[in-house]
Scaffold this active site. Structure first.
Site: not given
Length: 106
Positions: A16, A22, A36, A46, A49
């Site tokens: 992440r 996000t 991203r 974006n 995932h």
């Protein structure tokens, strides 16, 4: 599209972090070197995932890789991976733990 299972104690947190926020506009402003931030087009496009928790990861792994046996991985393959007994298959694009001598694969 490519789907991968990342194996690390902190895989969710680390992935992440690499992905960045996000929302692409936020990623561009606060984490421009993130995936991203660098490649995202819109919030729905974006580029990447990642699961938001270990529980979500288990559900998503089961969806994308129905043949993957998570319990067997933790009991058999993961300890051998920690000992350095894995190799990367360029053809299959995956790390593999060789079968132990004297055992046959199913």
């Amino acid at each position: 599209m490519r789907a991968y299972i990342l194996a690390h104690e902190d895989a969710v947190v680390r992935w992440r972090s690499l992905m960045g926020p996000t929302r692409v506009s936020r990623a561009r402003n606060t984490a421009p070197d993130s995936i991203r931030g660098a490649y995202g087009l819109t919030d729905t496009r974006n580029t990447t995932h990642g699961s938001d928790s270990a529980a979500s990861a288990s559900e998503e792994i089961a969806f994308f890789f129905p043949e993957f046996d998570e319990r067997r991985w933790y009991q058999e393959d993961e300890p051998r991976l920690r000992c350095g007994q894995a190799r990367y298959s360029v053809e299959e694009r995956v790390h593999q733990v060789p079968e132990e001598e004297g055992t046959e694969s199913a």
